[in-house]
Design a protein around this motif. Structure first.
Motif, PDB file in Angstrom:
ATOM      1  N   LEU A   1     -27.415  26.642  79.087  1.00  0.00           N
ATOM      2  CA  LEU A   1     -28.983  26.903  79.589  1.00  0.00           C
ATOM      3  C   LEU A   1     -29.410  28.829  79.557  1.00  0.00           C
ATOM      4  N   GLY A   2     -28.345  29.618  79.859  1.00  0.00           N
ATOM      5  CA  GLY A   2     -27.952  30.630  80.226  1.00  0.00           C
ATOM      6  C   GLY A   2     -28.508  31.425  78.652  1.00  0.00           C
ATOM      7  N   LEU A   3     -27.904  30.949  77.911  1.00  0.00           N
ATOM      8  CA  LEU A   3     -27.512  31.569  76.333  1.00  0.00           C
ATOM      9  C   LEU A   3     -29.126  31.396  76.219  1.00  0.00           C
ATOM     10  N   ARG A   4     -29.477  29.961  75.976  1.00  0.00           N
ATOM     11  CA  ARG A   4     -30.671  29.506  75.829  1.00  0.00           C
ATOM     12  C   ARG A   4     -32.149  30.083  76.433  1.00  0.00           C
ATOM     13  N   LEU A   5     -31.908  30.760  77.143  1.00  0.00           N
ATOM     14  CA  LEU A   5     -32.831  31.817  78.163  1.00  0.00           C
ATOM     15  C   LEU A   5     -32.738  32.778  77.439  1.00  0.00           C
ATOM     16  N   VAL A   6     -31.864  33.442  76.595  1.00  0.00           N
ATOM     17  CA  VAL A   6     -32.326  34.520  76.136  1.00  0.00           C
ATOM     18  C   VAL A   6     -32.319  34.376  74.230  1.00  0.00           C
ATOM     19  N   ARG A   7     -32.671  33.410  74.379  1.00  0.00           N
ATOM     20  CA  ARG A   7     -32.632  32.408  72.571  1.00  0.00           C
ATOM     21  C   ARG A   7     -31.311  32.952  71.928  1.00  0.00           C
ATOM     22  N   GLY A   8     -30.611  32.460  72.363  1.00  0.00           N
ATOM     23  CA  GLY A   8     -28.956  32.684  72.268  1.00  0.00           C
ATOM     24  C   GLY A   8     -28.366  31.351  72.175  1.00  0.00           C
ATOM     25  N   GLY A   9     -27.325  31.579  71.483  1.00  0.00           N
ATOM     26  CA  GLY A   9     -25.936  30.129  71.461  1.00  0.00           C
ATOM     27  C   GLY A   9     -25.131  30.702  71.022  1.00  0.00           C
ATOM     28  N   ARG A  10     -23.652  29.556  70.753  1.00  0.00           N
ATOM     29  CA  ARG A  10     -23.174  29.707  69.685  1.00  0.00           C
ATOM     30  C   ARG A  10     -22.282  28.816  68.917  1.00  0.00           C
ATOM     31  N   LEU A  11     -21.546  28.585  68.257  1.00  0.00           N
ATOM     32  CA  LEU A  11     -20.990  27.621  67.233  1.00  0.00           C
ATOM     33  C   LEU A  11     -19.748  27.358  67.267  1.00  0.00           C
ATOM     34  N   SER A  12     -20.007  26.444  67.057  1.00  0.00           N
ATOM     35  CA  SER A  12     -17.918  26.215  66.555  1.00  0.00           C
ATOM     36  C   SER A  12     -17.551  25.027  65.312  1.00  0.00           C
ATOM     37  N   ALA A  13     -16.554  24.777  64.892  1.00  0.00           N
ATOM     38  CA  ALA A  13     -16.330  24.082  63.646  1.00  0.00           C
ATOM     39  C   ALA A  13     -15.917  22.677  64.669  1.00  0.00           C
ATOM     40  N   ILE A  14     -16.112  21.950  64.050  1.00  0.00           N
ATOM     41  CA  ILE A  14     -14.940  20.613  64.476  1.00  0.00           C
ATOM     42  C   ILE A  14     -14.300  20.073  63.151  1.00  0.00           C
ATOM     43  N   VAL A  15     -12.949  20.408  63.143  1.00  0.00           N
ATOM     44  CA  VAL A  15     -12.056  20.022  62.342  1.00  0.00           C
ATOM     45  C   VAL A  15     -10.751  19.457  62.450  1.00  0.00           C
ATOM     46  N   THR A  16     -10.374  19.143  61.520  1.00  0.00           N
ATOM     47  CA  THR A  16      -9.236  17.472  61.774  1.00  0.00           C
ATOM     48  C   THR A  16      -7.965  18.850  61.805  1.00  0.00           C
ATOM     49  N   GLY A  17      -6.766  18.478  62.746  1.00  0.00           N
ATOM     50  CA  GLY A  17      -5.483  18.944  62.073  1.00  0.00           C
ATOM     51  C   GLY A  17      -5.865  19.985  63.634  1.00  0.00           C
TER      52      GLY A  17
ATOM     53  N   ASP B   1      -5.038  21.622  67.022  1.00  0.00           N
ATOM     54  CA  ASP B   1      -4.707  21.043  68.702  1.00  0.00           C
ATOM     55  C   ASP B   1      -5.614  21.118  68.821  1.00  0.00           C
ATOM     56  N   ARG B   2      -5.939  19.854  70.095  1.00  0.00           N
ATOM     57  CA  ARG B   2      -7.353  20.094  70.722  1.00  0.00           C
ATOM     58  C   ARG B   2      -6.802  21.037  72.208  1.00  0.00           C
ATOM     59  N   SER B   3      -5.617  21.754  72.286  1.00  0.00           N
ATOM     60  CA  SER B   3      -6.024  22.229  72.858  1.00  0.00           C
ATOM     61  C   SER B   3      -6.059  23.905  72.784  1.00  0.00           C
ATOM     62  N   GLU B   4      -5.869  23.954  71.457  1.00  0.00           N
ATOM     63  CA  GLU B   4      -6.393  25.185  70.896  1.00  0.00           C
ATOM     64  C   GLU B   4      -8.361  25.056  70.348  1.00  0.00           C
ATOM     65  N   SER B   5      -9.194  25.043  70.536  1.00  0.00           N
ATOM     66  CA  SER B   5     -10.126  25.086  70.758  1.00  0.00           C
ATOM     67  C   SER B   5     -10.940  25.871  70.077  1.00  0.00           C
ATOM     68  N   GLY B   6     -10.347  27.106  71.297  1.00  0.00           N
ATOM     69  CA  GLY B   6     -10.834  28.193  70.670  1.00  0.00           C
ATOM     70  C   GLY B   6     -10.713  29.299  69.058  1.00  0.00           C
ATOM     71  N   SER B   7      -9.603  28.093  68.152  1.00  0.00           N
ATOM     72  CA  SER B   7      -9.964  28.749  67.041  1.00  0.00           C
ATOM     73  C   SER B   7     -10.764  28.173  66.621  1.00  0.00           C
ATOM     74  N   SER B   8     -11.205  27.162  66.668  1.00  0.00           N
ATOM     75  CA  SER B   8     -12.665  26.573  65.746  1.00  0.00           C
ATOM     76  C   SER B   8     -13.409  27.542  65.748  1.00  0.00           C
ATOM     77  N   ALA B   9     -13.880  28.073  66.853  1.00  0.00           N
ATOM     78  CA  ALA B   9     -14.916  29.161  67.161  1.00  0.00           C
ATOM     79  C   ALA B   9     -15.595  29.789  65.373  1.00  0.00           C
ATOM     80  N   LEU B  10     -16.460  29.204  65.837  1.00  0.00           N
ATOM     81  CA  LEU B  10     -16.994  30.246  64.070  1.00  0.00           C
ATOM     82  C   LEU B  10     -18.472  31.599  64.275  1.00  0.00           C
ATOM     83  N   LEU B  11     -18.791  31.365  65.773  1.00  0.00           N
ATOM     84  CA  LEU B  11     -19.548  32.483  65.980  1.00  0.00           C
ATOM     85  C   LEU B  11     -19.393  32.493  67.679  1.00  0.00           C
ATOM     86  N   PRO B  12     -19.564  33.557  67.995  1.00  0.00           N
ATOM     87  CA  PRO B  12     -19.976  33.775  69.385  1.00  0.00           C
ATOM     88  C   PRO B  12     -20.738  33.229  70.215  1.00  0.00           C
TER      89      PRO B  12
END
Lengths: 517, 160
Positions: free
Chosen positions: A304-320, A322-333
Motif C-alpha cells: 500500500l505504501g509504495l502504491r501511494l507514491v507509484r512505486g513497487g518492487r520486483l523479485s524473481a521466482i527461482v527454483t533452488g 533457499d526459502r530463508s534466503e528470499s532476499g537474494s531473489s530480489a530483482l529491484l528494490p
C-alpha cells in the motif's frame, strides 16, 4: 526417481575452462579477516571476561588475554583447515580440524552463485562465494561458502560455475557480454520512507534505547508529579510535535537503510550463459546471479505504501533458492512502478502478462473480502463503544469509528486487488492490500494444484486455487475464485492434467484407469 | 459449469473408528485440563452447567467430525496424476501430476497400526505440494506405494 535423475544428468557437459584438481586454499589475506570476525563473534564473552577481570581486581589480565587469543587462534585454524577444489564436475569443500567434513555437490546442481563482500573484505579486495544448490538441508555452518577469494578469482569462478550449468541462451547479436537493465538512481530514495524498513529500524532502536534507560534506572527516577506538571504545560501541543518528530526519524532511518543496502544497485543480463546479475550494497556488497533456466516467474510487490507514491518492487521466482534466503531473489528494490513493469517484462520475455487485465472474481468474492476485513474491526468497535457507554467517555467511540472506517477502506482495497489471468503461458495472480502482490508464474512451472475451501467459501461457491511450484515461496495462491472459473484456469494452464477429473454431465467418473484393487 | 468430480476411492471404513477414538482421546484430555483449571483457578467461577455444555460440545465433535471426514476423504490414482480430497470443515483437493512426484512415503503410525491402517504421502518439489492419503488398509497402501513408485519412475526429468 534416481533413474530419472541419472537420465537427466547431461553427460557430455562442456568441460570447464580450467579444471582445477588440486585442493586450493582460500586467500591468505583471510588471515586478517577470520580473527577479527571470531573476536566479534566472541565479543559478549570477551566483554564478560573484562568485566569479571575488573570485578576481581585481577591485575595480571590473564583472563582478558585468553579472551582475545582463543578467538584469534580459532580464526587462524579456520583458515588452515579450509580448502576447496573443482574436480570431476564437482565442487568440493573440505574443512574442520578435529572432525573433518567434505561437502561435495555436482556442478549441474549448482543453481545460484552469490558474491558478498563485507567492509573488511572489500578493503582487502576479497569476496565470499556462496554456491546455492537448493537443498533444504544446508549445513549449519554455512553450506557451500568459499569464504574469502580474491574478487577477480571469485568472479571467474562464478562465471565457470554458471557456464557449466547453463545451456547457452539465444544471442541475437552473437556478441555475448553484459547488458545493463537498470541501475541505481538517487530518485529511488524517495520510496524509502514508504517501506516498513524505517519502522523496523526505529522500533529496534527504541527497544534497545528503553532497555538501556531501564538498566540505568531511568524509569524509576521519573517523578510522576513532574510528568503531570510537564503534561499540564505542554499538553496537547506536544503530541503532534512528538509524532511528527518520530515520523521524520523513521523516514531518515529508512532512507539511510535504503542507501546502504541498495546504493550502487545494478541489474544486468549476461549472454551467452543466460543469467541475471543483481549487484548492490555500499558497505557490504552483494552480487547475486540467477540462471535463466531456473527462473520460473516474477513477483511484483505493490504494498500500500509504495502504491501511494507509484512505486513497487520486483523479485524473481527461482527454483533452488533457499526459502530463508528470499532476499537474494530480489530483482529491484522499491523503485518507480514503470521501471518495475519494464524489468518484469524483460525478465519474463513478454509484456503481456505484466499489463494484462485481470479477471474479476465476482460480487461474492468481493463481499467476502469486505466481511473478512470488517468482522474483527466491528468486534473491536463493539467493545470500544460499550466502554464508551459505560464510562461516559468520548474517545473510545471516536476510536471505534476510526477502526471501522479503516477496515472498510481495507476491505474495499482488498476487493479491488483481487484478480487473476492466464496470458501467453503465464499464470497471473493478484491479491492483498497492505502487501498486495502480482505474481507471474510460467504455467510450465506449475507442478500441482490445490483447491481449498472452507465451509463458508463452499456456501459462496468459491475456492482458493493454489498453483504449487518448486521456486520462490513454493506456491501462488488465487483466493476466492468461483469454482468453475478455478477449474477452468487449472485445465487451461496445464493441459492433460485436470481434464480427467472433470465432472461429466451425467455425473459419472470420466476417464482414469482403475486404481489398485 | 466446469467442476471437478470427486476422486473415485474412499478410505478404509476402519478409519472412522480410528478418528473417533483419536478425537475422543484428545477431547477427554483437553476436558480434564479445562476442568482442573476451572476448579483450581479462582478467577474462573465454576458452573456445573458450563461443564456439562463443554462436555456435550466435545462429545458432538468426537462423534460428528470423524463421520463428516469419512464422507469427504477420497483419493484416486490414474496413469498421469494423483488426486485427493481431504478435510471436513475446510476441504482441500490436491492434484499432482505423476511426472512431478519426487518421493512416495509409506507410514504406519503406532495408533494407525492398531487398526491395520497406513498412510501414503506423495511429495513434490513444492512445500505446498505434498499429498497425504490417510486411513488406507495397509496392504492396499503397500501396493499403492509400489505402483506409484513405478509410475513416477517411468517419467524422466528432475520434477521441478
Amino acid at each position: 526417481m534416481t533413474e530419472g535423475e541419472q537420465a537427466q544428468a547431461p553427460v557430455p557437459a562442456p568441460p570447464p575452462p580450467e579444471t582445477e584438481t588440486e585442493w586450493l586454499r582460500l586467500d591468505p589475506r583471510m588471515l586478517l579477516v577470520h580473527p577479527v570476525r571470531e573476536v566479534l563473534r566472541f565479543l559478549p564473552v570477551i566483554i564478560g571476561l573484562f568485566v569479571a577481570g575488573a570485578a576481581t581486581r585481577d591485575g595480571t589480565g590473564r583472563l582478558q588475554l585468553l579472551g582475545i587469543l582463543v578467538p584469534v587462534a580459532l580464526g587462524l585454524v579456520r583458515y588452515w583447515t579450509t580448502s576447496y577444489r573443482i574436480h570431476a564436475d564437482r565442487v568440493e569443500l573440505r574443512r574442520g580440524l578435529l572432525s573433518t567434513s567434505t561437502l561435495a555437490t555436482p556442478l549441474d546442481r549448482v543453481r545460484t552463485v552469490d558474491l558478498t563482500a563485507s567492509p573488511i573484505q572489500r578493503v582487502l579486495g576479497l569476496s565470499t562465494v556462496r554456491i546455492g544448490t537448493g537443498t533444504a538441508a544446508r549445513l549449519d555452518d554455512g553450506g557451500l561458502d568459499l569464504d574469502g577469494l580474491p574478487t577477480p578469482r571469485a568472479r571467474a569462478l562464478r562465471q565457470q560455475l554458471l557456464t557449466s550449468i547453463a545451456t547457452p541462451a539465444a544471442d541475437p547479436e552473437g556478441t555475448g557480454g553484459e547488458r545493463l537493465v537498470a541501475r541505481f538512481e538517487p530518485g529511488w530514495l524517495r520510496f524509502a520512507p514508504f517501506t516498513s524498513a524505517g519502522f523496523v529500524i526505529a522500533a529496534g532502536l527504541i527497544g534497545v534505547g528503553s532497555q538501556v534507560l531501564d538498566q540505568v534506572g531511568f524509569f524509576e527516577d521519573v517523578d510522576e508529579a513532574a510528568w503531570e506538571g510537564l503534561w499540564a504545560r505542554v499538553g496537547v501541543v506536544a503530541v503532534p510535535v512528538v509524532v511528527l518528530g518520530l515520523g521524520v526519524l523513521v523516514a531518515a532511518f529508512a532512507v539511510l537503510g535504503y542507501l546502504l543496502t541498495n546504493g550502487n544497485f545494478a541489474v544486468s543480463h549476461t549472454l551467452p550463459d543466460g543469467s541475471w546479475h543483481v549487484r548492490r550494497g555500499v558497505l557490504t556488497t552483494r552480487e547475486t546471479s540467477l540462471d535463466d533456466d531456473r527462473l520460473r516467474g516474477v513477483s511484483l510487490g505493490e504494498p500500500l505504501g509504495l502504491r501511494l507514491v507509484r512505486g513497487g518492487r520486483l523479485s524473481a521466482i527461482v527454483t533452488g533458492l533457499d526459502r530463508s534466503e528470499s532476499g537474494s531473489s530480489a530483482l529491484l528494490p522499491p523503485t518507480p512502478r514503470a521501471l518495475v513493469q519494464r524489468v518484469a517484462a524483460e525478465v519474463v520475455g513478454t509484456a503481456e502478462p505484466v499489463h494484462a487485465r485481470l479477471v474479476d472474481h465476482g460480487p461474492r468474492a468481493r463481499a467476502r473480502r469486505y466481511v473478512r476485513a470488517m468482522v474483527p474491526a466491528v468486534a473491536v468497535a463493539a467493545v470500544l463503544v460499550t466502554a464508551a457507554a459505560v464510562d461516559g467517555l468520548v474517545w473510545p467511540a471516536v476510536l471505534a469509528a476510526v477502526v471501522v472506517l479503516a477496515a472498510l477502506g481495507l476491505g474495499h482495497d482488498r476487493a479491488r486487488s483481487l484478480g487473476h489471468a492466464l496470458v501467453d503461458g503465464w499464470l497471473v495472480a493478484r491479491s492483498g492490500s497492505l502487501t498486495r502482490r502480482r505474481d507471474l508464474l510460467a504455467t510450465e512451472a506449475v507442478i500441482g494444484w490445490n483447491l481449498r475451501s472452507t465451509w463458508f467459501q463452499r456456501r459462496a461457491g468459491l475456492v482458493t486455487l493454489v498453483a504449487t511450484t518448486a521456486g520462490g515461496r513454493q506456491w501462488v495462491a488465487i483466493p476466492d475464485v468461483p469454482e468453475p472459473v478455478a477449474v477452468e484456469v487449472a485445465v487451461n494452464a496445464v493441459p492433460g492434467l485436470v481434464d480427467q477429473f472433470l465432472a461429466t454431465d451425467r455425473g459419472l467418473p470420466a476417464g482414469g484407469t482403475a486404481p489398485v484393487r | 459449469m466446469t467442476t471437478l468430480r470427486e476422486p473415485s476411492e474412499r478410505v478404509d471404513r476402519r478409519a472412522v473408528l480410528m478418528w473417533t477414538l483419536g478425537a475422543l482421546g484428545n477431547s477427554v484430555f483437553t476436558y480434564v485440563v479445562l476442568l482442573v483449571v476451572a476448579l483450581v483457578w479462582d478467577a474462573v467461577p465454576f458452573r456445573w452447567w458450563a461443564a456439562v455444555l463443554v462436555a456435550l460440545a466435545f462429545a458432538v465433535y468426537s462423534v460428528l467430525m470423524p463421520r463428516w471426514r469419512y464422507a469427504v476423504h477420497r483419493w484416486e490414482v490414474t496413469d498421469t496424476a494423483v488426486h485427493t480430497q481431504v478435510g471436513w470443515w475446510s476441504i482441500e483437493r490436491r492434484i499432482a501430476p505423476m511426472s512431478r512426484i519426487q518421493t512416495v512415503d509409506y507410514e504406519e503410525g503406532a495408533f494407525a497400526r492398531l487398526f491395520g491402517l497406513a498412510a501414503v504421502t506423495v511429495t513434490t518439489a513444492s512445500a505446498a505440494g505434498a499429498i497425504a492419503i490417510e486411513g488406507l488398509d495397509k496392504h492396499l497402501a503397500r501396493r499403492l506405494v509400489d505402483q506409484l513408485t513405478v509410475r513416477a519412475d517411468a517419467v524422466a526429468g528432475d520434477a521441478t
